[in-house]
Every structure is written in structure tokens, then in C-alpha cells.
Write a protein that holds these residues in place. Structure first.
Motif, PDB file in Angstrom:
ATOM      1  N   MET A 171      -2.132   7.306  -6.319  1.00 51.95           N
ATOM      2  CA  MET A 171      -3.129   6.879  -7.303  1.00 51.95           C
ATOM      3  C   MET A 171      -4.317   6.322  -6.523  1.00 51.95           C
ATOM      4  SD  MET A 171      -1.957   7.421 -10.353  1.00 51.95           S
ATOM      5  CE  MET A 171      -0.382   8.180 -10.723  1.00 51.95           C
ATOM      6  N   ALA A 172      -5.503   6.703  -6.926  1.00 51.57           N
ATOM      7  CA  ALA A 172      -6.688   6.282  -6.173  1.00 51.57           C
ATOM      8  C   ALA A 172      -6.965   4.789  -6.334  1.00 51.57           C
ATOM      9  CB  ALA A 172      -7.899   7.088  -6.636  1.00 51.57           C
ATOM     10  N   CYS A 173      -6.627   4.235  -7.496  1.00 48.52           N
ATOM     11  CA  CYS A 173      -6.970   2.837  -7.748  1.00 48.52           C
ATOM     12  C   CYS A 173      -5.859   1.898  -7.305  1.00 48.52           C
ATOM     13  CB  CYS A 173      -7.240   2.613  -9.232  1.00 48.52           C
ATOM     14  SG  CYS A 173      -8.662   3.545  -9.794  1.00 48.52           S
ATOM     15  N   LYS A 174      -6.254   0.754  -6.795  1.00 50.14           N
ATOM     16  CA  LYS A 174      -5.280  -0.267  -6.395  1.00 50.14           C
ATOM     17  C   LYS A 174      -4.523  -0.756  -7.621  1.00 50.14           C
ATOM     18  CE  LYS A 174      -5.651  -0.694  -1.979  1.00 50.14           C
ATOM     19  NZ  LYS A 174      -6.610  -1.323  -1.127  1.00 50.14           N
ATOM     20  N   GLY A 175      -3.208  -0.672  -7.529  1.00 51.97           N
ATOM     21  CA  GLY A 175      -2.373  -1.074  -8.655  1.00 51.97           C
ATOM     22  C   GLY A 175      -2.074   0.088  -9.593  1.00 51.97           C
ATOM     23  N   GLY A 176      -2.733   1.235  -9.353  1.00 49.82           N
ATOM     24  CA  GLY A 176      -2.607   2.369 -10.274  1.00 49.82           C
ATOM     25  C   GLY A 176      -3.635   2.242 -11.381  1.00 49.82           C
ATOM     26  N   VAL A 216       5.291   6.180  -2.322  1.00 48.22           N
ATOM     27  CA  VAL A 216       4.286   5.814  -3.323  1.00 48.22           C
ATOM     28  C   VAL A 216       3.102   5.205  -2.575  1.00 48.22           C
ATOM     29  CG1 VAL A 216       3.757   4.237  -5.221  1.00 48.22           C
ATOM     30  CG2 VAL A 216       5.995   5.357  -5.125  1.00 48.22           C
ATOM     31  N   VAL A 217       1.903   5.664  -2.905  1.00 48.15           N
ATOM     32  CA  VAL A 217       0.700   5.161  -2.236  1.00 48.15           C
ATOM     33  C   VAL A 217      -0.336   4.813  -3.301  1.00 48.15           C
ATOM     34  CG1 VAL A 217      -1.030   5.657  -0.470  1.00 48.15           C
ATOM     35  CG2 VAL A 217       1.119   6.921  -0.470  1.00 48.15           C
ATOM     36  N   HIS A 218      -1.025   3.701  -3.119  1.00 51.10           N
ATOM     37  CA  HIS A 218      -2.199   3.464  -3.979  1.00 51.10           C
ATOM     38  C   HIS A 218      -3.394   3.090  -3.116  1.00 51.10           C
ATOM     39  CE1 HIS A 218      -1.172  -1.051  -4.731  1.00 51.10           C
ATOM     40  NE2 HIS A 218      -0.381  -0.583  -3.797  1.00 51.10           N
ATOM     41  N   GLY A 219      -4.539   3.646  -3.494  1.00 50.37           N
ATOM     42  CA  GLY A 219      -5.746   3.499  -2.673  1.00 50.37           C
ATOM     43  C   GLY A 219      -5.906   4.742  -1.807  1.00 50.37           C
ATOM     44  N   LEU A 220      -7.115   5.311  -1.779  1.00 51.97           N
ATOM     45  CA  LEU A 220      -7.301   6.573  -1.042  1.00 51.97           C
ATOM     46  C   LEU A 220      -7.318   6.359   0.470  1.00 51.97           C
ATOM     47  CD1 LEU A 220      -9.824   8.512  -3.318  1.00 51.97           C
ATOM     48  CD2 LEU A 220      -7.348   8.839  -3.085  1.00 51.97           C
ATOM     49  N   GLY A 221      -7.660   5.154   0.918  1.00 48.35           N
ATOM     50  CA  GLY A 221      -7.616   4.866   2.355  1.00 48.35           C
ATOM     51  C   GLY A 221      -6.190   4.989   2.871  1.00 48.35           C
ATOM     52  N   GLU A 246       0.810  -1.226   0.000  1.00 43.38           N
ATOM     53  CA  GLU A 246       0.000   0.000   0.000  1.00 43.38           C
ATOM     54  C   GLU A 246       0.840   1.272   0.000  1.00 43.38           C
ATOM     55  OE1 GLU A 246      -2.788   0.008   3.250  1.00 43.38           O
ATOM     56  OE2 GLU A 246      -4.412  -0.420   1.842  1.00 43.38           O
ATOM     57  N   VAL A 247       1.879   1.265   0.834  1.00 38.69           N
ATOM     58  CA  VAL A 247       2.777   2.421   0.905  1.00 38.69           C
ATOM     59  C   VAL A 247       4.207   1.905   0.755  1.00 38.69           C
ATOM     60  CG1 VAL A 247       3.577   4.353   2.319  1.00 38.69           C
ATOM     61  CG2 VAL A 247       1.211   3.571   2.512  1.00 38.69           C
ATOM     62  N   ARG A 248       4.946   2.484  -0.182  1.00 33.18           N
ATOM     63  CA  ARG A 248       6.364   2.143  -0.318  1.00 33.18           C
ATOM     64  C   ARG A 248       7.167   3.423  -0.174  1.00 33.18           C
ATOM     65  NH1 ARG A 248       3.024   0.349  -4.410  1.00 33.18           N
ATOM     66  NH2 ARG A 248       4.345   1.069  -6.102  1.00 33.18           N
ATOM     67  N   THR A 249       8.259   3.359   0.546  1.00 37.03           N
ATOM     68  CA  THR A 249       9.072   4.565   0.698  1.00 37.03           C
ATOM     69  C   THR A 249      10.500   4.253   0.260  1.00 37.03           C
ATOM     70  OG1 THR A 249       9.674   4.019   2.961  1.00 37.03           O
ATOM     71  CG2 THR A 249       7.717   5.382   2.669  1.00 37.03           C
ATOM     72  N   ALA A 250      11.227   5.270  -0.128  1.00 39.97           N
ATOM     73  CA  ALA A 250      12.619   5.071  -0.529  1.00 39.97           C
ATOM     74  C   ALA A 250      13.389   6.369  -0.320  1.00 39.97           C
ATOM     75  CB  ALA A 250      12.688   4.655  -1.996  1.00 39.97           C
TER      76      ALA A 250
END
Ligand code: SF4
Length: 387
Positions: free
Chosen positions: A310-315, A283-288, A266-270
Motif C-alpha cells: 500500500m502506498a500510504c503509511k498505515g494503508g 506486507v509493506v506500506h510506503g513506496l520507499g 514498514e515491512v512485516r514478513t511471515a
């Protein structure tokens, strides 16, 4: 257009513009051109029995020409332009912040996803200025088509219809935002989804699988691998990182693959280190998940320079306008992997190396973030809660 209810209680309507499109294609007074988003090419095949993730670009360009479009172009071209503008914006904000300037809005949020943009405008007005002012690729394409391409072809922009094929239902709303209308002419006239295009092709007896391979028209059809990955979660930030890294270091990036930004958590950081500057990105996907991260930032627990949402899962590969996947996320992953394969096989994989984009800036736009670029390629955001 015709309305099709997509909400069980009929509260929401999704406008189907395919009827309008057929009318426009038959109107001899109009020039009708089309752009295709990256996520569409690895999913539309599913509607014709092809496995998810298979790249249908070449057959799709021929199918669109058979439908009668006067120009078949690629949203990818505009995605490369998006990176030119957004990476410039990010670079300027980071350098200003390093100089100790106050009120620099960091982290910079990507603004390609209209559902995310609207979410911020409605729920987090305090973060509105963190949104990149760069328009989304769909809107950048439209602005360049109506101003640059129409002029080159000596077409009155009022007679030019700019259609987009999108994996997304929110893109219909984005195209209709009043900020994207200049001199009474919208950047993008309307957008149709992957599913709607599939249906239209079938109605016209155009079997995608039987199409000979074709190419996008130039110059608005040229693109790098950085643009293809816009369609999967993490791709916009990875594309921006490739360009930003080279701009700051004035050197060549050896390894273009920012692996920590990839995957489907859901959340990846670098952290990206360049010339002694440590860039923290997420990087985040999904509005929750986005809401959770915004709350953390508000509470002083997360410090980032740039965040892609990105609002949608997977982009966009998992967008609401794509062929139904009935909850099988493996299908979405296959599409994302398909885009990654396209990126690997592209001769050029960095937006700032796109020869047609370079030419566009040299002959027409001037500098990235310069006066004309600002007028055509940037937008502003408003408080929609109190509107
Ligand atoms: Fe549309 Fe979803 Fe992509 Fe956002 S993430 S632009 S809502 S398809």
C-alpha cells in the motif's frame, strides 16, 4: 468538474467531482448509486467532531440516502469478491510453481492500490506480471454494478452513474484508466474523497451525528470482516490468507488472526504453513519501503510467494483523501484499530463465506477466475514509461 490545486507549484491537480455529483443526483434520467470504501467509515466522523476509529457506517448509510442516491452499497462486498479472485490466482500460481512449471510469476503482488500499481508500471516493468490481474475493489464494484446489478434492475448501464467514496486521491485516476471502460461505459464514473463527502454533507445541512442508523442495500452491501481490514496495512493479505488456508487445507481455520501481518512496521514478513506448503509472505506500506524490498528481490535476497503493498503509511486509513491528520500517525493507527474492531464483531470473517458473494458466483459469475469473472473482474498492466 472543478479543479482544485493541491500542489504548491500547481503541477498536480486533484479533480473535485462533487459538482458533477450534485448535477447527476438532480437529473431524473439518471440512476446514481454509491459505494463506500472501508477506510472511510472510521475516519469521516472526525469531520463532525468524533474521535478517529469510531465506526460511522450506520449513520453514514442514512446520510447517503438523504443525499438522494438510488442505491447505497459497500465497497466491502467487492473486496470479498476481490479475495475470491486473488486467492484463486495465488493458489494457481503456487500449485503451478510446486509442480515445477517454469515462468510462474511469484511473488504475487496485490493490486488494490493504484499508486503502487502505477509505481510498478513506471519504475519496475520487470515486475509487471507479478501484479495480481484482479481489479481493485473499487473497479470490481463498478463492473458488477454496471453489468450485474443494472441488468437485474433493468436499467440501461448508460443511465447508471456509479460513484465511489474513497480515502484516496489516486482512486480518481484509477477510475479514469481506459482499461476500466467496457462498451464505452466506465466501471466507476467518478470517485470523491472522504473530505469532499464531509463538505458536501455539511453544505446540505446533513449532520452525520444526528442521522438515525441505517443499513447498506443488498446484495452489493453484504460483507465479511475480511473486507473491512482491506482499509489497513496488512489487511488484504490477511483476508487472502484466511481464504487460501481453508481452500488448500479443505478445513476450517481455527484462528483467523494472522498477528505477524499486523502492526505498523514498514515491512512485516511471515511464514504460513498449510498442508506441508510453506508460504512466505510480506506486507509493506510506503513506496520507499516497497522500492527497497523490490531491490532486494531483484538481487536475489528475498523470496516470497505474496506481497501486499500500500502506498500510504498505515494503508488506506492514512490515505490522501482522508480528514487531515497533520502528521499525527496515532490518528491513523486509531482508524486501523477501528477497522479491526469491526472485523472482530462481524458474524462472518472470511470472504468466501459471504452469502451474497456465494450467490453471485452460483447464479451469475460461474467459477472464480472463470470466463465471465475474467472478463469483468480482471485487468492488465502496461509499460507506462514508454507510453
Ligand atoms: Fe489510495 Fe493510499 Fe489506499 Fe493506495 S494506500 S489505495 S494510494 S489510500
Amino acid at each position: 468538474g472543478q479543479c482544485v490545486a493541491v500542489c504548491p507549484v500547481g503541477a498536480l491537480y486533484e479533480t473535485d467531482n462533487t459538482f458533477k455529483l450534485v448535477e447527476d443526483l438532480m437529473n431524473p434520467k439518471k440512476k446514481v448509486i454509491v459505494q463506500v470504501a472501508p477506510a472511510v467509515r472510521v475516519a469521516i466522523g472526525e469531520l463532525f467532531g468524533v474521535a478517529p476509529g469510531i465506526d460511522m457506517t450506520k449513520k453514514l448509510t442514512t446520510a447517503l440516502k438523504r443525499l438522494g442516491f438510488d442505491g447505497v452499497f459497500d465497497t466491502n462486498f467487492a473486496a470479498d469478491v476481490t479475495i475470491m479472485e486473488e486467492a484463486t490466482e495465488l493458489k494457481e500460481r503456487i500449485l503451478s510453481s510446486l509442480k515445477g512449471e517454469k515462468d510462474v510469476k511469484l511473488p504475487l503482488f496485490t493490486s488494490c492500490c493504484p499508486a503502487w500499481v502505477r509505481f510498478v508500471e513506471l519504475n519496475y516493468p520487470e515486475f509487471r506480471d507479478n501484479l495480481s490481474t484482479t481489479k481493485s475493489p473499487q473497479q470490481i464494484f463498478g463492473a458488477l454494478a454496471k453489468e450485474f446489478w443494472a441488468k437485474e434492475k433493468e436499467i440501461d448501464k448508460k443511465d447508471l452513474v456509479c460513484v465511489s467514496i474513497m480515502p484516496c486521491t489516486a482512486k480518481k485516476y484509477e477510475a479514469s484508466r481506459e482499461e476500466f471502460v467496457r462498451d464505452g461505459v466506465a466501471d466507476v464514473d467518478y470517485s470523491i474523497t472522504t473530505r469532499e463527502l464531509g463538505r458536501l454533507l455539511k453544505q446540505y445541512n446533513i449532520n452525520l451525528l444526528e442521522m438515525p442508523e441505517g443499513e447498506f442495500d443488498l446484495p452489493l452491501g453484504e460483507s465479511t470482516g475480511a473486507a473491512d481490514i482491506f482499509g489497513r496495512t496488512g489487511g488484504v493479505l490477511e483476508a487472502a490468507a484466511r481464504t487460501l488456508y481453508e481452500w488448500i487445507s479443505n478445513g476450517k481455520l481455527e484462528n483467523l488472526d494472522f498477528v505477524p501481518l499486523r502492526g505498523f512496521e514498514e515491512v512485516r514478513t511471515a511464514e504460513i504453513e498449510v498442508e506441508g506448503i510453506n508460504l512466505r509472505v510480506a506486507v509493506v506500506h510506503g513506496l520507499g519501503a516497497a522500492r527497497k524490498l523490490l531491490e532486494e528481490i531483484k538481487n536475489g535476497r528475498g523470496h516470497f510467494d505474496a506481497i501486499e503493498v500500500m502506498a500510504c503509511k498505515g494503508g488506506c486509513v492514512g490515505g490522501g483523501g482522508q480528514p487531515y491528520h497533520h502528521g499525527d500517525f496515532e490518528i491513523v493507527k486509531k482508524r486501523a484499530e477501528g477497522l479491526q474492531v469491526i472485523d472482530y464483531h462481524k458474524e462472518l470473517r472470511e470472504s468466501h463465506e459471504n452469502p451474497c458473494v456465494i450467490d453471485l458466483y452460483e447464479t451469475y459469475l460461474g467459477e472464480a477466475n472463470g470466463e465471465l469473472a475474467h472478463k469483468l473482474l480482471h485487468t492488465h498492466y502496461i509499460d507506462r514509461k514508454n507510453k
